[in-house]
Scaffold this motif. Structure first.
Motif, PDB file in Angstrom:
ATOM      1  N   ARG A   6      16.076   2.331 -23.419  1.00 30.30           N
ATOM      2  CA  ARG A   6      14.993   1.398 -23.724  1.00 30.30           C
ATOM      3  C   ARG A   6      15.507   0.153 -24.439  1.00 30.30           C
ATOM      4  O   ARG A   6      15.076  -0.971 -24.151  1.00 30.30           O
ATOM      5  N   ARG A  13      15.589  -7.785 -20.796  1.00 24.59           N
ATOM      6  CA  ARG A  13      14.339  -8.518 -20.576  1.00 24.59           C
ATOM      7  C   ARG A  13      14.312  -9.812 -21.374  1.00 24.59           C
ATOM      8  O   ARG A  13      13.918 -10.867 -20.861  1.00 24.59           O
ATOM      9  N   HIS A  33       6.182  -6.043 -13.081  1.00 26.36           N
ATOM     10  CA  HIS A  33       6.266  -4.811 -13.859  1.00 26.36           C
ATOM     11  C   HIS A  33       6.299  -3.638 -12.906  1.00 26.36           C
ATOM     12  O   HIS A  33       5.493  -3.549 -11.978  1.00 26.36           O
ATOM     13  N   ARG A  34       7.253  -2.754 -13.126  1.00 19.54           N
ATOM     14  CA  ARG A  34       7.422  -1.591 -12.263  1.00 19.54           C
ATOM     15  C   ARG A  34       7.367  -0.359 -13.147  1.00 19.54           C
ATOM     16  O   ARG A  34       8.127  -0.227 -14.104  1.00 19.54           O
ATOM     17  N   SER A  35       6.443   0.551 -12.830  1.00 19.31           N
ATOM     18  CA  SER A  35       6.386   1.822 -13.544  1.00 19.31           C
ATOM     19  C   SER A  35       6.841   2.920 -12.583  1.00 19.31           C
ATOM     20  O   SER A  35       7.248   2.637 -11.462  1.00 19.31           O
ATOM     21  N   ASN A  36       6.744   4.149 -13.017  1.00 20.82           N
ATOM     22  CA  ASN A  36       7.148   5.243 -12.145  1.00 20.82           C
ATOM     23  C   ASN A  36       6.192   5.432 -10.980  1.00 20.82           C
ATOM     24  O   ASN A  36       6.592   5.925  -9.924  1.00 20.82           O
ATOM     25  N   LYS A  37       4.936   5.047 -11.158  1.00 17.04           N
ATOM     26  CA  LYS A  37       3.940   5.304 -10.123  1.00 17.04           C
ATOM     27  C   LYS A  37       3.418   4.059  -9.425  1.00 17.04           C
ATOM     28  O   LYS A  37       2.866   4.161  -8.329  1.00 17.04           O
ATOM     29  N   ASN A  38       3.542   2.891 -10.027  1.00 17.61           N
ATOM     30  CA  ASN A  38       2.958   1.671  -9.465  1.00 17.61           C
ATOM     31  C   ASN A  38       3.860   0.475  -9.689  1.00 17.61           C
ATOM     32  O   ASN A  38       4.795   0.526 -10.479  1.00 17.61           O
ATOM     33  N   ILE A  39       3.510  -0.609  -9.005  1.00 17.18           N
ATOM     34  CA  ILE A  39       4.199  -1.880  -9.197  1.00 17.18           C
ATOM     35  C   ILE A  39       3.136  -2.974  -9.240  1.00 17.18           C
ATOM     36  O   ILE A  39       2.164  -2.928  -8.495  1.00 17.18           O
ATOM     37  N   SER A  40       3.303  -3.914 -10.153  1.00 18.86           N
ATOM     38  CA  SER A  40       2.332  -4.994 -10.276  1.00 18.86           C
ATOM     39  C   SER A  40       3.057  -6.301 -10.549  1.00 18.86           C
ATOM     40  O   SER A  40       4.194  -6.320 -11.020  1.00 18.86           O
ATOM     41  N   SER A  56      -1.457  -5.747  -7.472  1.00 25.23           N
ATOM     42  CA  SER A  56      -0.941  -4.466  -7.933  1.00 25.23           C
ATOM     43  C   SER A  56      -1.078  -3.433  -6.831  1.00 25.23           C
ATOM     44  O   SER A  56      -1.936  -3.552  -5.956  1.00 25.23           O
ATOM     45  N   ASN A  68       4.834   3.740  -5.296  1.00 24.90           N
ATOM     46  CA  ASN A  68       5.811   2.828  -5.863  1.00 24.90           C
ATOM     47  C   ASN A  68       7.067   2.928  -5.021  1.00 24.90           C
ATOM     48  O   ASN A  68       8.055   3.518  -5.412  1.00 24.90           O
TER      49      ASN A  68
END
Length: 119
Positions: A6, A13, A33-40, A56, A68
């Motif tokens: 992190r 960043r 922004h990219r998470s484990n389940k989605n991208i926006s 998103s 994702n």
């Protein structure tokens, strides 16, 4: 002293964001922004501090809810390019945040470029 994953992400960043601030010529910022389940992705006007457009993988209209992967990133990139055109924006600079520019992030950027957004 070893840095955590992190801490390395946050350092990367801030390095990217500070470089973009130095080279900003009044253009909008395309923030991913990219998470484990989605991208926006958001198109941000830093001068006024407002979000002009966003897209998103959570949107049902795109048909990739909760995914994702590269296909979802491509559809989100095409959607943000279309929404940027509607808002009258042709140029933006790409803020990848602390994410590496490959895979999903690269697919999103390429789709936005193909959609007519000059990144």
């Amino acid at each position: 002293m070893a840095n955590t994953k992190r801490q390395l992400f946050l350092k990367r960043r801030m390095r990217v964001r500070n470089k973009l601030r130095r080279t900003n010529r009044g253009r909008m910022r395309l923030s991913v922004h990219r998470s484990n389940k989605n991208i926006s992705v958001q198109l941000i006007d830093d001068v006024n501090g407002v979000t002009v457009a966003s897209a998103s993988s959570l949107e049902k209209a795109l048909g990739v809810v909760g995914s994702n992967n590269i296909d979802a990133a491509t559809k989100v990139g095409a959607a943000i390019a279309e929404r940027a055109k509607k808002a009258g924006i042709e140029e933006a600079y790409f803020d990848r945040g602390g994410f590496l520019f490959h895979g999903k992030v690269k697919a999103l950027a390429d789709a936005a470029r193909e959609g007519g957004l000059n990144i």
